[in-house]
Design an enzyme around this catalytic site. Sequence first.
Site, mmCIF file in Angstrom:
data_model
loop_
_atom_site.group_PDB
_atom_site.id
_atom_site.type_symbol
_atom_site.label_atom_id
_atom_site.label_comp_id
_atom_site.label_asym_id
_atom_site.label_seq_id
_atom_site.Cartn_x
_atom_site.Cartn_y
_atom_site.Cartn_z
ATOM 1 N N CYS A 2 -51.209 11.828 108.775
ATOM 2 C CA CYS A 2 -51.456 13.386 108.255
ATOM 3 C C CYS A 2 -50.978 14.031 107.461
ATOM 4 C CB CYS A 2 -51.235 14.164 109.770
ATOM 5 S SG CYS A 2 -51.769 12.674 111.049
ATOM 6 N N ARG A 27 -52.815 8.202 101.660
ATOM 7 C CA ARG A 27 -52.344 8.739 102.571
ATOM 8 C C ARG A 27 -52.795 7.693 104.713
ATOM 9 N NH1 ARG A 27 -47.549 12.522 102.604
ATOM 10 N NH2 ARG A 27 -47.841 12.815 105.184
ATOM 11 N N TRP A 75 -54.580 11.714 110.554
ATOM 12 C CA TRP A 75 -54.534 10.241 111.403
ATOM 13 C C TRP A 75 -54.520 10.369 112.987
ATOM 14 C CZ3 TRP A 75 -55.528 5.205 109.792
ATOM 15 C CH2 TRP A 75 -54.607 3.963 110.563
ATOM 16 N N ASN A 101 -48.589 18.350 111.103
ATOM 17 C CA ASN A 101 -47.919 16.426 110.985
ATOM 18 C C ASN A 101 -46.889 16.040 111.864
ATOM 19 O OD1 ASN A 101 -47.794 14.596 109.715
ATOM 20 N ND2 ASN A 101 -47.326 14.950 107.912
ATOM 21 N N GLY A 102 -47.127 14.905 112.862
ATOM 22 C CA GLY A 102 -45.248 14.734 113.496
ATOM 23 C C GLY A 102 -46.251 14.870 114.532
ATOM 24 N N GLU A 481 -41.508 -14.668 111.954
ATOM 25 C CA GLU A 481 -41.959 -13.358 111.404
ATOM 26 C C GLU A 481 -40.973 -13.258 109.873
ATOM 27 O OE1 GLU A 481 -44.399 -11.309 111.222
ATOM 28 O OE2 GLU A 481 -43.811 -9.875 110.387
ATOM 29 N N LYS A 485 -43.423 -13.669 106.586
ATOM 30 C CA LYS A 485 -43.243 -12.580 105.259
ATOM 31 C C LYS A 485 -42.814 -13.387 104.215
ATOM 32 C CE LYS A 485 -44.857 -9.127 106.741
ATOM 33 N NZ LYS A 485 -44.828 -9.221 107.116
ATOM 34 N N GLU A 488 -46.284 -15.042 102.456
ATOM 35 C CA GLU A 488 -47.477 -13.703 102.328
ATOM 36 C C GLU A 488 -46.815 -14.069 100.802
ATOM 37 O OE1 GLU A 488 -48.881 -11.602 106.761
ATOM 38 O OE2 GLU A 488 -46.881 -11.022 106.154
ATOM 39 N N HIS A 504 -34.467 -33.392 115.351
ATOM 40 C CA HIS A 504 -36.396 -33.980 115.508
ATOM 41 C C HIS A 504 -36.511 -34.052 114.564
ATOM 42 C CE1 HIS A 504 -34.418 -34.457 120.017
ATOM 43 N NE2 HIS A 504 -34.673 -32.969 119.503
ATOM 44 N N LYS A 603 -56.141 -7.021 105.068
ATOM 45 C CA LYS A 603 -55.190 -5.693 105.670
ATOM 46 C C LYS A 603 -56.186 -6.331 107.459
ATOM 47 C CE LYS A 603 -51.943 -2.460 107.010
ATOM 48 N NZ LYS A 603 -51.250 -3.546 107.218
HETATM 49 C C1 G6P Z 1 -53.879 -9.747 108.966
HETATM 50 C C2 G6P Z 1 -52.775 -8.857 108.545
HETATM 51 C C3 G6P Z 1 -51.389 -9.269 108.741
HETATM 52 C C4 G6P Z 1 -51.286 -8.988 110.405
HETATM 53 C C5 G6P Z 1 -52.864 -9.985 110.861
HETATM 54 C C6 G6P Z 1 -53.185 -8.674 112.579
HETATM 55 O O1 G6P Z 1 -52.899 -10.955 108.514
HETATM 56 O O2 G6P Z 1 -52.332 -9.268 107.291
HETATM 57 O O3 G6P Z 1 -50.161 -8.481 108.847
HETATM 58 O O4 G6P Z 1 -50.900 -9.456 111.269
HETATM 59 O O5 G6P Z 1 -54.209 -9.854 110.073
HETATM 60 O O6 G6P Z 1 -53.779 -7.835 112.567
HETATM 61 P P1 G6P Z 1 -53.923 -7.071 113.221
HETATM 62 O O7 G6P Z 1 -54.651 -6.028 113.386
HETATM 63 O O8 G6P Z 1 -54.225 -7.200 114.514
HETATM 64 O O9 G6P Z 1 -51.883 -7.106 114.298
#
Ligand code: G6P
Length: 608
Positions: A2, A27, A75, A101-102, A481, A485, A488, A504, A603
């Site tokens: 927010c 934001r 938000w 905000n918060g 993960e 990262k 990506e 293996h 995204k």
């Molecule tokens: C896209 C984004 C990832 C995310 C995935 C799932 O690939 O780049 O960062 O983990 O979607 O998105 P969601 O909104 O369902 O968590």
Amino acid sequence: MCGIVGFTGKQNAAPILLEGLKKLEYRGYDSAGIAVCKDGVISVSKVSGRIANLCEKTENGANMPGHSGIGHTRWATHGAPTDINAHPHMSCDGRFSIVHNGIIENYLELREELTAKGYAFRSQTDTEVIVHLLEMYYDGDLKSAVMKTTSRLEGSYAIGVLCADCPGTIMAVREASPLILGIGVGENFFASDVTALVAYTRNAIYLDDGEFAELTPERITVYDCTGTVIQKPVSRITWSVEAAEKGGYEHFMLKEIMEQPRAVKSALAPRIQNDQIQLDDFSFTKEDLRGIKKIVVTACGSAYYAGCAGKYAIEKLCHIPVDVQLASELRYGEPQIDSGTLLIVLSQSGETADTIAAMKECQSLGARVLAIVNVVGSTIAKLVDNTLYTWAGPEIAVATTKGYTTQLSVLYLFAVYAAHTMELLSQQEYLRLIRELQSIPQKIQQTLDMNITLPQLAKKYNTGHSMFYIGRNTDYAAALEGALKMKEISYIHAEAYAAGELKHGTIALIDEGQSVIALCCNRHIAEKTMNNIVEVKARGAQVLALAVKGDRAVLAQADDVIYIPGLDPLFQSVAEIIPLQLLAYYAAKENGCDIDKPKNLEKSVTVE
Ligand code: G6P
């Protein structure tokens, strides 16, 4: 996240508030509103959707005359993004209007108390308790009402207050949420970040936690929490608007990595009250939980990996088998799902096409569904009966960081809650786990503070070739993960392997100079991974290990060690992902990549 703006001066407030809100659009928000005071009367205008709609509704502020006012971009967290839930909120008597905000962590208790006293709530927000408290405590002294109100609030807040009895005065309060005062000539401002101020002034006062301020066109008076006037230094804003939007960070991703202690706290703290976990919007009874034969977690991308990491905690604490499935696979498979299945759907955006399709398929087979999502009012949230929001705030960088850690934190919370409700934990164990959960934001902060050599390590291990991530159990989940990262955002080929699988096949890929990131944080199993370090080192690999602070054994094996603070091994993944996010970030920076918008990625993947 927010955004807040406030103005008092000789000009009409509304156009200035609207301009300020536009500067805060980056934001992320889903509704907006302003309130202005004229001749002792407050008028409010708010809309769901874009600020452009608010400009249209108010004729760019022209139909809302008045020289002082407050504004907000929201938000959604507590309550859907509707006109009613948008800020500003008004007191029942129309005397007060506020923006916030918060998160008010004790809002449920306060809401009950105020409702019993006859205050009528219009919205579903946590914020509305603040404005009713102001009305309740007001006896003609605005400053005293503000102090009495804030003494009742737990959580984080930046608040802007407008009072019809004090035209020309706006109040600003800060506790663990940013609020900056802008000093003008014959006019003064506040805003949640400097972006909204730089068009008007570069002289600012940064409020600290527990402080509040009274602004009139001529004067700004700052008070400490006891109400004593304090002198605050005036700072010069030197940032460009671009830099200000990212809070001074070079990229949104870095900003979001750094925000994680606060984001995870937002997800956990309001749900832990008086040593009890209370899950809002989760209606399963003890019998319902005991009736669950199997849990299936489904998601895509990092959310899927959050499920992989959360599985360990749920299985260990709840004694229910957990099957984590990629939504894109589940939707076309033959899922063995019935009414004895609890489906947990994880999604930051709540809009991922495969996740929605897999969820619908499982619903049609009779599964009950719990959704853990960030975006309030998103498609997934609307389609299920039980939704736990992660309250991470908007995530702008394409590669998720705080989205992942908040999803994982809520999964941990669910695991402890369900185990306790099913009477599988002693009171002592329940309390111990609650303490561990409560410590997570601080442990993440310590992890961020401890690892200042990551840029150099990223350089050393970024050799232009593949990177292998290895680990076992919760370490393996974090490795998945961590490797994602790296792929990506830096475009370096990175793969995660269960360390026990090395021999293996994968070990055939280990050559001189190969970078291996070895996760050795789960104390129950780290020793085994150390043996794998010896194996890959013997074949010439350079090994960067992740270990819990105090673990000296790993120093003897690895070339370099990143330390993190210890947590219960079940919850360890949430801290160990932090240096891996930063490692990927610095490697991407070195490779000159477009970190916030990696090539070919989106995204939110709303089509198959
Ligand atoms: C896209 C984004 C990832 C995310 C995935 C799932 O690939 O780049 O960062 O983990 O979607 O998105 P969601 O909104 O369902 O968590």
